[in-house]
Design a protein around this motif. Structure first.
Motif, mmCIF file in Angstrom:
data_model
loop_
_atom_site.group_PDB
_atom_site.id
_atom_site.type_symbol
_atom_site.label_atom_id
_atom_site.label_comp_id
_atom_site.label_asym_id
_atom_site.label_seq_id
_atom_site.Cartn_x
_atom_site.Cartn_y
_atom_site.Cartn_z
ATOM 1 N N ILE A 64 3.250 8.194 4.299
ATOM 2 C CA ILE A 64 1.882 8.180 4.225
ATOM 3 C C ILE A 64 1.062 9.256 4.850
ATOM 4 C CG2 ILE A 64 -0.157 6.662 4.050
ATOM 5 C CD1 ILE A 64 3.233 4.791 4.345
ATOM 6 N N GLU A 66 -1.748 11.690 5.667
ATOM 7 C CA GLU A 66 -3.664 11.927 5.752
ATOM 8 C C GLU A 66 -3.692 10.431 7.002
ATOM 9 O OE1 GLU A 66 -6.126 14.434 4.249
ATOM 10 O OE2 GLU A 66 -4.293 14.531 4.634
ATOM 11 N N ILE A 69 -6.228 7.746 5.678
ATOM 12 C CA ILE A 69 -5.564 6.450 5.127
ATOM 13 C C ILE A 69 -3.766 5.855 5.749
ATOM 14 C CG2 ILE A 69 -3.568 6.726 2.616
ATOM 15 C CD1 ILE A 69 -5.380 9.548 1.835
ATOM 16 N N GLN A 72 -4.745 2.764 7.460
ATOM 17 C CA GLN A 72 -4.996 1.311 6.723
ATOM 18 C C GLN A 72 -4.168 1.062 6.039
ATOM 19 O OE1 GLN A 72 -9.327 1.648 3.611
ATOM 20 N NE2 GLN A 72 -9.182 4.134 4.577
ATOM 21 N N TYR A 73 -3.614 1.499 6.182
ATOM 22 C CA TYR A 73 -1.856 0.959 5.638
ATOM 23 C C TYR A 73 -0.880 -0.065 6.431
ATOM 24 C CZ TYR A 73 2.862 1.320 4.213
ATOM 25 O OH TYR A 73 4.070 0.745 4.067
ATOM 26 N N GLU A 76 -2.945 -2.721 6.806
ATOM 27 C CA GLU A 76 -3.011 -3.350 5.067
ATOM 28 C C GLU A 76 -1.756 -4.503 5.271
ATOM 29 O OE1 GLU A 76 -3.778 -1.140 2.184
ATOM 30 O OE2 GLU A 76 -5.806 -1.030 3.013
ATOM 31 N N ARG A 96 -15.427 2.892 7.174
ATOM 32 C CA ARG A 96 -15.257 3.743 6.804
ATOM 33 C C ARG A 96 -16.614 5.020 6.825
ATOM 34 N NH1 ARG A 96 -13.234 -0.603 2.253
ATOM 35 N NH2 ARG A 96 -10.794 -0.501 2.705
#
Lengths: 219, 234
Positions: A64, A66, A69, A72-73, A76, A96
Motif C-alpha cells: 500500500i 502513499e 492512503i 487510512q488502511y 481501517e 481528510r
C-alpha cells in the motif's frame, strides 16, 4: 492475527514517520526496513513501481503506497484500537481536508524554504508561517486536531516538526517564536510514546537533508 | 429532509466528479453556478481556506476538495458504493484516483496549453501517464469493475472533455490506436446514465475552451492549483 507487516521506509521521511506512529498507536508488530536514500533498492521499485517512493506498507505481501492512503488502511484494518479517524462522515471529511492541507501547504512550502532562492524563498518562508497559523486557528482550544484524542491530522502533521530544525537553519528563520500554539501542540504530541519513538532526531534529519540538498544540486 | 447544494463551475472536471457521484446515488441537489471572476460571499464563507469550487453543502455543512467530497458522499449515502468494501481494494482505488488526479490530469492539461515548442515534450509525458492507466485498466470494463467507481469518476476529464478539446485543437495525444483499452473505457464511460446527465454540451465546450478564449482569472485559478506556467505566450 496481525499478519505479516513490513514497513519500507527511510529514517528521515516525514511520510514514513506517519506510518510508524500509526502502527505504534495500534500496537501492530512489524518489520522495519530502511531504504538507503537517495539510492533506491530493487525491492522498492518492485513494491512501488509507479512512484518509486517510501514509505510502502506491505501487509501479507500486498503493498500500500502513499502515506495518507496507508494511514487510512491501517486505521481501517486495525480499527479496534485508538481509532485515528472519527466515525462521523462530516468530521472524517474535515480530517481528510486538513491532512490534505498539510500535504499541499506545509510540505510544499516547507520544501520551498530550502530549495527556492531569493524572493521566492522569502515568500515561501512567509507563506509557511501563514499556513501554520491557519492550522493554529483550526486547532483552537482543542488539545489535538482530533479533539480530545490524538487523531488522523495530528499523525499527518507531527512528523514535520522533526524537519523544522533543517528548515530554520537553511532558511535562516525561526518558526517556534511565530507559532506558540503550534509549539504547545507539538510538545503535547511528543509526550505520546508512539510519537517520541517514531520521530527522527532533528540533527540526524538535518544531516540527511544536507545529503538530499547535494543530490538535488541545491546550494 | 436532506438539503444538498453544490457550488460549481460548468467546465470543471472536479465539479463533474461530484455531480456524477450524486447522480449515481440518486441524490437530489441544487446546483449553483459560480462566476470564478467574481466569487460569491457564500463560496468564500464555505471554503475560506482554498476559496475554490466544488463545495458541497449538506444540511448547511460545507465540504470542500473534490476527492474529500467523493469520500463523504460514499460514506453518507450507502447505496451504489463507489469505493470497494475491502480495505486493500479500497486503498488501491484511492491510489489510482490519486494518480489520475495528481499525475494524469496535469499532464493532459499541459498538452492543451502547450506552445508548439513545448508540445512534443508535454505529449510524451502525457502518453507515459496514459500508458500506466491503460495497463491498470487491463481487461476490466471500468476501473471500478463492472460498474463505475471512484477512479472512473475522477478520470471523467479523460473520458469526455479531453477528447472533445483535443479534437477541436487537432492534438493527437489520446488516440484509439495508441490506447485501445482506455478508448473503449471512455466510450463506455460517457454512455453510462449518471455520466451522460452531467456532461457539458460538446459545442459549448469547444466554443469556450480553446486557450485564446479562456478568461484570465479562470486560467490563473487552474494554474495556481496545478502550478503550471501561463498558457499561450509562455
Amino acid at each position: 492475527m496481525d499478519g505479516e507487516v513490513i514497513l519500507l521506509d527511510a529514517y528521515a521521511s516525514m511520510f514514513g514517520m506517519r506510518l510508524r506512529i500509526a502502527l505504534a498507536e495500534k500496537g501492530v508488530k512489524y518489520e522495519y526496513r530502511e531504504e538507503n536514500l537517495p539510492k533506491k533498492s530493487p525491492f522498492l521499485f518492485q513494491m512501488n513501481p509507479i512512484h518509486k517512493k517510501v514509505p510502502v506498507l506491505i501487509h501479507n505481501g500486498k503493498p500500500i503506497c502513499e502515506s495518507l492512503i496507508a494511514l487510512q488502511y491501517i486505521d481501517e484494518v486495525w480499527h479496534d484500537k485508538n481509532p485515528l479517524l472519527p466515525s462521523d462522515p462530516y468530521k472524517r471529511a474535515q480530517a481528510r481536508l486538513w491532512a490534505d492541507f498539510v500535504d499541499q501547504k506545509v510540505h510544499t512550502l516547507g520544501r520551498k524554504t530550502w530549495s527556492a532562492k531569493g524572493e521566492e524563498q522569502e515568500a515561501a518562508k512567509k507563506e509557511f508561517i501563514e499556513a501554520l497559523k491557519v492550522l493554529e486557528g483550526e486547532l483552537g482550544e482543542k488539545p489535538y486536531f482530533g479533539g480530545e484524542e490524538f487523531g488522523y491530522v495530528d499523525v499527518a502533521l507531527i512528523p514535520f516538526y522533526s524537519w523544522f530544525h533543517a528548515y530554520e537553519t537553511c532558511g535562516n528563520f525561526k518558526i517556534g517564536t511565530q507559532c506558540p500554539k503550534f509549539v504547545a501542540w507539538t510538545k503535547r504530541s511528543m509526550q505520546r510514546e508512539s510519537v517520541s519513538k517514531s520521530l527522527a532526531d532533528p540533527e540526524k534529519v538535518y544531516d540527511f537533508f544536507l545529503i538530499l540538498k547535494k543530490h538535488f544540486g541545491v546550494e | 429532509m436532506e438539503e444538498v447544494k453544490l457550488f460549481g463551475y460548468w467546465v470543471s472536471p472536479f465539479c463533474r466528479s461530484v455531480e456524477i457521484a450524486l447522480k449515481i446515488k440518486g441524490i437530489q441537489y441544487e446546483y449553483i453556478e459560480e462566476d470564478l471572476t467574481n466569487k460569491s460571499p457564500q463560496l468564500l464563507q464555505y471554503n475560506p481556506v482554498y476559496k475554490k469550487i466544488p463545495v458541497l453543502l449538506h444540511n448547511g455543512k460545507p465540504i470542500a476538495e473534490s476527492m474529500v467530497i467523493l469520500e463523504y458522499i460514499d460514506e453518507t449515502w450507502k447505496n451504489n458504493p463507489i469505493l470497494p468494501k475491502d480495505p486493500f481494494e479500497k486503498a488501491r482505488a484511492r491510489f489510482w484516483a490519486n494518480f489520475v488526479d495528481q499525475k494524469c490530469f496535469p499532464a493532459l492539461w499541459k498538452t492543451i496549453w502547450s506552445t508548439s515548442e513545448q508540445y512534443e515534450q508535454n505529449k510524451a509525458e502525457a502518453l507515459e501517464r496514459l500508458k500506466v492507466l491503460e495497463n491498470e485498466l487491463g481487461g476490466k470494463r471500468f476501473f471500478g469493475g463492472d460498474s463505475i467507481g471512484m477512479v472512473d469518476i475522477v478520470a471523467n476529464f479523460i473520458g469526455f472533455s479531453f477528447r472533445t478539446i483535443q479534437e477541436a485543437l487537432k492534438l493527437d495525444v489520446f488516440t484509439e490506436d495508441n490506447f485501445p483499452k482506455l478508448w473503449e473505457w471512455a466510450e463506455n464511460f460517457v454512455n453510462c446514465s449518471p455520466v451522460k446527465k452531467c456532461l457539458p454540451p460538446q459545442d459549448k465546450l469547444i466554443a469556450n475552451f480553446p486557450p485564446a478564449y479562456m478568461g484570465k482569472t479562470l486560467v490563473s485559478s487552474f494554474q495556481s492549483r496545478l502550478q503550471l506556467p501561463p498558457p499561450g505566450g509562455c
